[in-house]
Design a protein around this motif. Structure first.
Motif, short mmCIF file in Angstrom:
data_model
loop_
_atom_site.label_atom_id
_atom_site.label_comp_id
_atom_site.label_asym_id
_atom_site.label_seq_id
_atom_site.Cartn_x
_atom_site.Cartn_y
_atom_site.Cartn_z
N ARG A 197 0.85 -1.19 0.00
CA ARG A 197 0.00 0.00 0.00
C ARG A 197 0.88 1.23 0.00
N LEU A 198 0.42 2.20 -0.71
CA LEU A 198 1.19 3.43 -0.83
C LEU A 198 1.21 4.15 0.52
N ALA A 199 2.39 4.56 0.91
CA ALA A 199 2.53 5.17 2.22
C ALA A 199 1.73 6.47 2.31
N GLU A 200 1.76 7.23 1.25
CA GLU A 200 1.11 8.54 1.29
C GLU A 200 -0.40 8.43 1.25
N ASP A 201 -0.86 7.35 0.68
CA ASP A 201 -2.30 7.18 0.56
C ASP A 201 -2.62 5.69 0.64
N PRO A 202 -2.95 5.25 1.82
CA PRO A 202 -3.16 3.80 2.03
C PRO A 202 -4.33 3.24 1.24
N ARG A 203 -5.09 4.09 0.62
CA ARG A 203 -6.17 3.56 -0.21
C ARG A 203 -5.61 2.95 -1.49
N MET A 204 -4.40 3.36 -1.81
CA MET A 204 -3.79 2.90 -3.05
C MET A 204 -3.00 1.62 -2.85
N VAL A 205 -3.12 0.76 -3.80
CA VAL A 205 -2.36 -0.48 -3.80
C VAL A 205 -1.41 -0.49 -4.98
N ILE A 206 -0.19 -0.80 -4.70
CA ILE A 206 0.81 -0.92 -5.76
C ILE A 206 1.10 -2.38 -6.00
N THR A 207 0.86 -2.82 -7.19
CA THR A 207 1.12 -4.21 -7.56
C THR A 207 2.24 -4.23 -8.57
N SER A 208 3.24 -5.00 -8.30
CA SER A 208 4.40 -5.08 -9.18
C SER A 208 4.62 -6.51 -9.63
N TYR A 209 4.97 -6.65 -10.87
CA TYR A 209 5.24 -7.97 -11.43
C TYR A 209 6.65 -8.01 -11.98
N GLU A 210 7.24 -9.17 -11.87
CA GLU A 210 8.56 -9.38 -12.46
C GLU A 210 8.58 -10.72 -13.16
N GLY A 211 8.93 -10.71 -14.41
CA GLY A 211 9.07 -11.95 -15.15
C GLY A 211 7.87 -12.25 -16.02
N ARG A 212 8.06 -13.22 -16.88
CA ARG A 212 6.99 -13.66 -17.76
C ARG A 212 6.57 -15.07 -17.39
N HIS A 213 5.31 -15.29 -17.43
CA HIS A 213 4.83 -16.65 -17.16
C HIS A 213 5.16 -17.55 -18.34
N ALA A 214 5.55 -18.74 -18.03
CA ALA A 214 5.83 -19.71 -19.08
C ALA A 214 4.62 -20.60 -19.30
N HIS A 215 3.48 -20.10 -19.01
CA HIS A 215 2.25 -20.90 -19.11
C HIS A 215 1.08 -19.95 -19.13
N SER A 216 -0.09 -20.50 -19.30
CA SER A 216 -1.27 -19.66 -19.29
C SER A 216 -1.87 -19.67 -17.88
N PRO A 217 -2.71 -18.71 -17.63
CA PRO A 217 -3.30 -18.64 -16.28
C PRO A 217 -3.98 -19.95 -15.90
N SER A 218 -3.65 -20.43 -14.76
CA SER A 218 -4.18 -21.72 -14.34
C SER A 218 -5.42 -21.57 -13.49
N HIS A 219 -5.78 -20.38 -13.30
CA HIS A 219 -6.86 -20.11 -12.36
C HIS A 219 -8.13 -20.85 -12.71
N ASP A 220 -8.66 -20.53 -13.83
CA ASP A 220 -9.88 -21.19 -14.28
C ASP A 220 -9.78 -21.43 -15.78
N LEU A 221 -10.63 -22.26 -16.25
CA LEU A 221 -10.59 -22.58 -17.68
C LEU A 221 -11.84 -22.06 -18.36
N ASP A 222 -12.14 -20.84 -18.13
CA ASP A 222 -13.40 -20.30 -18.60
C ASP A 222 -13.22 -19.53 -19.89
N GLN A 223 -12.33 -19.96 -20.72
CA GLN A 223 -12.00 -19.15 -21.89
C GLN A 223 -13.22 -18.97 -22.79
N ASP A 224 -14.20 -18.30 -22.24
CA ASP A 224 -15.42 -18.08 -23.01
C ASP A 224 -15.18 -17.08 -24.12
N SER A 225 -14.53 -16.00 -23.79
CA SER A 225 -14.37 -14.96 -24.79
C SER A 225 -13.25 -15.30 -25.77
N GLN A 226 -12.06 -15.36 -25.26
CA GLN A 226 -10.96 -15.65 -26.16
C GLN A 226 -9.83 -16.28 -25.39
#
Length: 259
Positions: free
Chosen positions: A220-249
């Motif tokens: 959370r941002l120190a100056e404004d705790p309402r804000m969330v900072i999300t940081s990513y590093e790297g590339r996934h070597a796979h597709s999202p495993s969360h769900d298989l609902d590929q309804d749209s695309q």
DNA sequence: CGCGTTTGACCGGCGC
DNA sequence: GCGCCGGTCAAACGCG
């Protein structure tokens, strides 16, 4: 699509510039609590550059994409999206306005600098703004304070005898009650740290997939705790495993560029 | 039991 | 070199 690094950079810039405005309809959900649309949002935004950066050399195969959300609650009926791009000494800014109801994402930034801590992002933006002079100064990151971090994680890549590789990174800022937004991937928490001069801890996550070393941190941002900072590093070597609902695309390979 | 989180130890970089 | 600081490890713990 382009393999050469220089061309790749250019290509990507153009893509971002044209793509943002149409996708703004997706953005409202981004900032509000549970956003399962987060993944879809980035799937649309991420450049279809397919392979490109594979094994590329250290400096240029990493990209930062930053999305700030500061004016989330400011303008209810219409908002302006500012896209600011920076490459080397050149800064280009594009501002678009459109009408949607609800909160909006305001600015999306991409940088070739090695930034993934939000403080570094702002600092770099200021430096760049200062050096290149004019340009639209419409993104006012009111407060930037110094945090010299983000570089450390890179350096420990070279130990283990591995070539020093800079993983692609990007971060964004959202207004959210929920700390960890659902991005379609499964994460396991491996650490938590209190950062100096902040009251909220920073959490470290790793992708649970085998052979996938993508990391993620949330704070959370120190100056404004309402804000969330999300940081990513790297590339996934796979597709999202969360769900298989590929309804749209089905998330094409371009999704792997960042995720 | 399998899997995820918690939490203090540990490590490496950096500034003094 | 020492101490601070951020990132990671891993043992303990929790929960289904």
């Amino acid at each position: 699509m382009l393999n050469q690094q220089g061309s790749f950079e250019q290509q990507e810039m153009g893509f971002l510039g044209t793509l943002i405005p149409p996708n703004m309809a997706l953005l409202p959900q981004l900032g509000c609590s549970q956003s399962s649309s987060l993944k879809a949002f980035f799937n649309d935004i991420i450049p279809p550059t397919s392979s490109t950066v594979t094994g590329g050399d250290a400096t240029s195969d990493h990209v930062n994409l930053m999305i700030s959300h500061e004016t989330l609650f400011s303008s209810p009926s219409s908002s302006s999206a500012t896209l600011k791009q920076r490459e080397g000494g050149i800064t280009s800014t594009t501002t678009t306005t459109c009408d949607i109801e609800g909160p909006h994402l305001l600015s999306l930034q991409r940088s070739s600098a090695n930034l993934w801590a939000w403080g570094d992002v702002n600092e770099s933006l200021n430096n760049n703004k200062r050096s290149s002079g004019g340009g639209g100064g419409d993104i006012d990151h009111h407060h930037h304070h110094h945090q010299h971090l983000g570089v450390s994680a890179l350096k420990m890549k070279k130990i283990k005898g591995r070539r020093k590789v800079r993983e692609p990174r990007f971060c964004f800022k959202t207004m959210s009650d929920v700390d960890v937004l659902d991005d379609g991937y499964k994460w396991r928490k491996y650490g938590q740290k209190v950062v100096k001069n902040t009251q909220h801890p920073r959490s470290y996550y790793r992708c649970t997939q085998d052979n996938c070393r993508v990391k993620k941190r949330v704070e959370r941002l120190a100056e404004d705790p309402r804000m969330v900072i999300t940081s990513y590093e790297g590339r996934h070597a796979h597709s999202p495993s969360h769900d298989l609902d590929q309804d749209s695309q089905p998330p094409s390979q371009l999704a792997n560029f960042f995720w």
